[in-house]
Structures are given as structure tokens and as C-alpha cells.
Design an enzyme around this catalytic site. Structure first.
Site, PDB file in Angstrom:
ATOM      1  N   GLY A 214     -13.304 -62.853 -56.518  1.00  0.00           N
ATOM      2  CA  GLY A 214     -14.733 -63.179 -56.671  1.00  0.00           C
ATOM      3  C   GLY A 214     -15.170 -62.885 -58.091  1.00  0.00           C
TER       4      GLY A 214
ATOM      5  N   GLY B 115     -17.774 -59.527 -61.365  1.00  0.00           N
ATOM      6  CA  GLY B 115     -16.323 -59.433 -61.235  1.00  0.00           C
ATOM      7  C   GLY B 115     -15.636 -59.723 -62.564  1.00  0.00           C
TER       8      GLY B 115
ATOM      9  CG  ASN C 153     -25.507 -56.176 -54.544  1.00  0.00           C
ATOM     10  OD1 ASN C 153     -25.277 -55.076 -55.047  1.00  0.00           O
ATOM     11  ND2 ASN C 153     -26.073 -57.167 -55.215  1.00  0.00           N
TER      12      ASN C 153
ATOM     13  CB  ALA D 207     -22.483 -58.957 -65.487  1.00  0.00           C
TER      14      ALA D 207
ATOM     15  CE  LYS E  44     -26.748 -52.041 -56.870  1.00  0.00           C
ATOM     16  NZ  LYS E  44     -25.587 -52.881 -56.953  1.00  0.00           N
TER      17      LYS E  44
ATOM     18  CG  ASN F 289     -33.026 -56.952 -62.881  1.00  0.00           C
ATOM     19  OD1 ASN F 289     -33.297 -57.944 -62.207  1.00  0.00           O
ATOM     20  ND2 ASN F 289     -31.817 -56.408 -62.874  1.00  0.00           N
TER      21      ASN F 289
ATOM     22  CG  ASN G 222     -28.431 -58.588 -65.022  1.00  0.00           C
ATOM     23  OD1 ASN G 222     -27.753 -59.415 -65.631  1.00  0.00           O
ATOM     24  ND2 ASN G 222     -28.156 -58.222 -63.788  1.00  0.00           N
TER      25      ASN G 222
END
Ligand code: KPL
Length: 309
Positions: free
Chosen positions: A7, A12, A105, A131, A190, A208, A258
Site C-alpha cells: 500500500g 507508505g 488508521n 505525507a 490516534k 490540517n 498536510n
């Protein structure tokens, strides 16, 4: 260490690229972003950090059979809803000495992995790294934060040694990483962070950082945190409201530039992970008898406004 990243989207590719840059033997695998794989094969993986660009040479494949031999570490970065397919595809790479690490997530992936592998070979992790996939072959390292790893089920001292090795390899690659004996708590923490950040940044199409700068959005984010806290507290997240708000604020600041993973999905007209984030909190709230109308509402809004939810 022989590492396969299953992924290799934005996150990744970031992890795989950094590990390859530090000298580990890494393969990036992605069967859906074929243009990304092709670009990496043709020109290498380009990592954009604070305006500078660096190209990393790393093998990328869209067919897992191109990766030969057993792998020491399989990093699972696919979307939560693709976990079962990912482990089925990657199973031929897993030997009795391999470790499988989910850095996804959402909650519940461990149970899926445990249907295919001994629990003792499964690691769970969470990361606050951010990322963005800029274009095929190019990723932007858009925010830094700690990565935490732990095991699902301890198997004795060799387990500790192995996880220690992985933590060291990650740190050597520039990925700030810690071993966490109670990883389950961090997974739920998280989840709280993703529940507060991902749907609002997606619905309002903002980075964000804006979430904390806009007073109205900040107020909604805080309400989501307040509502979600009792649900995650049932899973060991023992933060006060103030501490939880600070965590969310800290992540928004550290990843200010991000685009949340959910917003990146929206921009690519991809299915989102809403059912595994706010949807999961709403279902868990119902099970626990904790009202979660905001999480339910955000889930419905994302489901309704985006193609395939
Ligand atoms: O996990 C993330 C995501 O986008 O899914 C954060 C940490 C919020 C970074 O964007």
C-alpha cells in the site's frame, strides 16, 4: 532488513523511501496506483521536504510476485477497508520469521490480520507523520511526529529483541519511533485524532493547520474531541479533555501543511475511511451506551457528499 511496503501511497512511500535511503532493502508495492509505481520505476521516488527535492532509488512493483524471497518486515499501509485483500496478496512473502506491521488508521485491522497469521508475528503501530502524494512518483513530507509500535501478543524475549531492532531501523531512517507496550491505547488515541481532523478537513477542503486557525472549525473540532473522549477512554485513553485538545492541536500544527489522508482520498475520488474512523466511534459508542451524535452526523455527511463515502 528486507522490507516490503504494502500500500505504497503517500505515507507508505514516505516510510519505504526513508527506509531505502538509509540502506534497508525495500520494495514498494501498490496494485491500484499503477502510474505512481511506473513513475518510481522510471525516475525513482522523489521526496519533497521544505522546498528541496531528493530522489531515492527504490524498487516498486504492482504485482507482489515480483518480490522474491521471504521478507523480514511487511508494512501494511493500505486503507482500512483493503486490509483483507492486502494480506491475502502478500501472504506468500511472509515466512515464520517475518513480522507484519499495520500502520493504518482505524481500528480492527489486527483481527483481520490474525485470521491469516499467528498473533505473535503481528505488530501494530500508529504514526503522526504526514505525507501527501503530489503527483505520480513525488511525495511531500508534510509533517513530522512520533511513530509508535507494539505487539499484539508478546512471545517472550526474542519478541522484545525483534521489535527493538525494528524501532532502531526506523530511527536510523529518520523516522522518530518508540516501542509502546500498550499499543492498543495509542491506536484508540490516534482514532480520536483522526476523528477530529479527517472528516472536517475533508468536508471543508482545507489543510490540517486551518482547522485550529478558523474559530468556528476549531469549536466543532473541540466538540468532536469532547464527544469521542468517553468512547476512547473505555479503551485505555486516559487523557483529560484539555490534554486531548492539546494532542489534536499539536498534530494540526505539526502537519499544518498536510492534506489529511481522507481529503487526499476525496481529491482522487476514492472511497474514504469514514466508516473505520467516525463510523467506528459511533458503533462503539452505541455498544457502550455513550451518545455520539456528532460522529454519526460527520459519518453521514462524508458518506452522502463523497462518491462511495
Ligand atoms: O493520520 C493522519 C491522516 O491524515 O490520516 C494525520 C495525522 C491527521 C495527518 O494528516
Amino acid at each position: 532488513m528486507r522490507i516490503a511496503i504494502i500500500g505504497s501511497g503517500a505515507l507508505g512511500s514516505l516510510f519505504g523511501g526513508l527506509l531505502a535511503r538509509s540502506g534497508q532493502q525495500v520494495w514498494l508495492y501498490n496494485c491500484s496506483l499503477v502510474e505512481h509505481v511506473d513513475a518510481i520505476r522510471a525516475r525513482g521516488l522523489t521526496l519533497q521536504v521544505e522546498g528541496a527535492r531528493q530522489t531515492i532509488s527504490v524498487p516498486a512493483v504492482s504485482d507482489v510476485r515480483e518480490i522474491r524471497g521471504a521478507i523480514d518486515l511487511l508494512g501494511i499501509f493500505v486503507k482500512a477497508y483493503d486490509t483483507e485483500q492486502a494480506i491475502q496478496d502478500a501472504l506468500p512473502l511472509v515466512g515464520s520469521g517475518s513480522w507484519v506491521l499495520s500502520l493504518q488508521n482505524g481500528v480492527g485491522q489486527e483481527e483481520i490480520l490474525a485470521r491469516y497469521l499467528p498473533k505473535g508475528q503481528i505488530l501494530r503501530g500508529v504514526t503522526a507523520q504526514g505525507a501527501t502524494l503530489v503527483e505520480a512518483g513525488i511525495i511531500h513530507w508534510a509533517g513530522r511526529g512520533p511513530t509508535r509500535l507494539g505487539y499484539l501478543s508478546p512471545m517472550g524475549s526474542s519478541t522484545h529483541q525483534k521489535i527493538g531492532e525494528i524501532v532502531e531501523v526506523f530511527n536510523q531512517a529518520g523516522i522518530e519511533t518508540y516501542y509502546e507496550p500498550e499499543i492498543h491505547h495509542w491506536v484508540w488515541e490516534k482514532l480520536l485524532i483522526n476523528a477530529a481532523i479527517n472528516p472536517l478537513t475533508t468536508l471543508f477542503d482545507i489543510r490540517n493547520g486551518i482547522l485550529m486557525e478558523d474559530p468556528a472549525l476549531r469549536a466543532i473540532t473541540e466538540d468532536v474531541v469532547r464527544e469521542t473522549l468517553p468512547v476512547v477512554a473505555a479503551h485505555g485513553v486516559l487523557l483529560s479533555t484539555e490534554e486531548a485538545l492539546q494532542r489534536v492541536e499539536g498534530i494540526c500544527q505539526a502537519t499544518a501543511q498536510n492534506l489529511s489522508s481522507m481529503l487526499q482520498d476525496r481529491h482522487r475520488s476514492k472511497r474514504t475511511e469514514i466508516e473505520y474512523i467516525n463510523g467506528a466511534i459511533a458503533r462503539e459508542g452505541q455498544r457502550l451506551g455513550v451518545p455520539t451524535p456528532l460522529n454519526r452526523f460527520l459519518t453521514q455527511l462524508v458518506r452522502k457528499t463523497l462518491p462511495g463515502g
